[in-house]
Design a protein around this motif. Sequence first.
Motif, PDB file in Angstrom:
ATOM      1  N   ALA A 101       0.831  -1.207   0.000  1.00 42.13           N
ATOM      2  CA  ALA A 101       0.000   0.000   0.000  1.00 42.13           C
ATOM      3  C   ALA A 101       0.867   1.259   0.000  1.00 42.13           C
ATOM      4  CB  ALA A 101      -0.927   0.000   1.213  1.00 42.13           C
ATOM      5  N   VAL A 102       1.927   1.255   0.786  1.00 41.36           N
ATOM      6  CA  VAL A 102       2.818   2.419   0.814  1.00 41.36           C
ATOM      7  C   VAL A 102       3.535   2.571  -0.528  1.00 41.36           C
ATOM      8  CG1 VAL A 102       4.906   3.350   1.891  1.00 41.36           C
ATOM      9  CG2 VAL A 102       3.084   2.429   3.314  1.00 41.36           C
ATOM     10  N   ALA A 103       3.937   1.453  -1.142  1.00 41.06           N
ATOM     11  CA  ALA A 103       4.581   1.526  -2.459  1.00 41.06           C
ATOM     12  C   ALA A 103       3.615   2.078  -3.505  1.00 41.06           C
ATOM     13  CB  ALA A 103       5.081   0.144  -2.871  1.00 41.06           C
ATOM     14  N   VAL A 104       2.369   1.639  -3.469  1.00 44.58           N
ATOM     15  CA  VAL A 104       1.362   2.152  -4.408  1.00 44.58           C
ATOM     16  C   VAL A 104       1.118   3.640  -4.162  1.00 44.58           C
ATOM     17  CG1 VAL A 104      -1.094   2.040  -5.005  1.00 44.58           C
ATOM     18  CG2 VAL A 104       0.262  -0.054  -4.849  1.00 44.58           C
ATOM     19  N   ALA A 105       1.069   4.039  -2.887  1.00 42.07           N
ATOM     20  CA  ALA A 105       0.878   5.456  -2.570  1.00 42.07           C
ATOM     21  C   ALA A 105       2.049   6.290  -3.077  1.00 42.07           C
ATOM     22  CB  ALA A 105       0.702   5.640  -1.064  1.00 42.07           C
ATOM     23  N   LEU A 106       3.261   5.769  -2.967  1.00 41.37           N
ATOM     24  CA  LEU A 106       4.424   6.490  -3.487  1.00 41.37           C
ATOM     25  C   LEU A 106       4.363   6.630  -5.002  1.00 41.37           C
ATOM     26  CD1 LEU A 106       7.375   5.150  -1.330  1.00 41.37           C
ATOM     27  CD2 LEU A 106       6.590   7.511  -1.511  1.00 41.37           C
ATOM     28  N   ILE A 107       3.905   5.586  -5.664  1.00 35.89           N
ATOM     29  CA  ILE A 107       3.791   5.653  -7.124  1.00 35.89           C
ATOM     30  C   ILE A 107       2.708   6.646  -7.536  1.00 35.89           C
ATOM     31  CG2 ILE A 107       3.106   4.333  -9.168  1.00 35.89           C
ATOM     32  CD1 ILE A 107       4.510   1.911  -7.836  1.00 35.89           C
ATOM     33  N   ILE A 108       1.574   6.597  -6.859  1.00 35.74           N
ATOM     34  CA  ILE A 108       0.457   7.470  -7.215  1.00 35.74           C
ATOM     35  C   ILE A 108       0.747   8.926  -6.856  1.00 35.74           C
ATOM     36  CG2 ILE A 108      -1.949   8.036  -6.676  1.00 35.74           C
ATOM     37  CD1 ILE A 108      -2.426   5.011  -6.371  1.00 35.74           C
ATOM     38  N   PHE A 109       1.223   9.156  -5.634  1.00 34.61           N
ATOM     39  CA  PHE A 109       1.426  10.521  -5.149  1.00 34.61           C
ATOM     40  C   PHE A 109       2.843  11.036  -5.370  1.00 34.61           C
ATOM     41  CE2 PHE A 109      -2.105   8.971  -2.513  1.00 34.61           C
ATOM     42  CZ  PHE A 109      -3.036   9.956  -2.785  1.00 34.61           C
ATOM     43  N   GLY A 110       3.709  10.249  -5.985  1.00 32.56           N
ATOM     44  CA  GLY A 110       5.097  10.630  -6.190  1.00 32.56           C
ATOM     45  C   GLY A 110       5.298  11.966  -6.880  1.00 32.56           C
ATOM     46  N   PRO A 111       4.649  12.204  -8.015  1.00 34.20           N
ATOM     47  CA  PRO A 111       4.832  13.507  -8.680  1.00 34.20           C
ATOM     48  C   PRO A 111       4.383  14.689  -7.820  1.00 34.20           C
ATOM     49  CG  PRO A 111       3.852  11.937 -10.186  1.00 34.20           C
ATOM     50  CD  PRO A 111       3.866  11.288  -8.835  1.00 34.20           C
ATOM     51  N   TRP A 112       3.281  14.523  -7.124  1.00 38.20           N
ATOM     52  CA  TRP A 112       2.800  15.596  -6.236  1.00 38.20           C
ATOM     53  C   TRP A 112       3.765  15.813  -5.076  1.00 38.20           C
ATOM     54  CZ3 TRP A 112       1.134  15.180  -1.091  1.00 38.20           C
ATOM     55  CH2 TRP A 112       0.623  16.367  -0.560  1.00 38.20           C
ATOM     56  N   LEU A 113       4.279  14.717  -4.494  1.00 42.92           N
ATOM     57  CA  LEU A 113       5.238  14.827  -3.404  1.00 42.92           C
ATOM     58  C   LEU A 113       6.494  15.565  -3.858  1.00 42.92           C
ATOM     59  CD1 LEU A 113       4.992  11.197  -1.974  1.00 42.92           C
ATOM     60  CD2 LEU A 113       4.111  13.264  -0.916  1.00 42.92           C
TER      61      LEU A 113
END
Length: 90
Positions: A57-69
Amino acid sequence: MSQREIITLAQQAIYTGILLSAPMLGLGLVVGLVVAIFQAITQINEHTLVFIPKILAVAVALIIFGPWLLETIVNFTLKLYNSINTILGL
């Protein structure tokens, strides 16, 4: 540099840190809660069962929110670099 400016800078840094960690923590919390409910329903008491779904779940969140982060931290860093003269009192 006055105390007010230091406190404002610290508040902005803490807010940015909380903002950047929120998506991963929130998704990890939701997945952990779902797995805990599943374990309670099925009466499976395996403590290691929670780790793999949370990591995914954290890996998916990093992939999804990575550009925004990345955009958020770059904007904060640029704002910090642009205010160096003010911070140093030059």
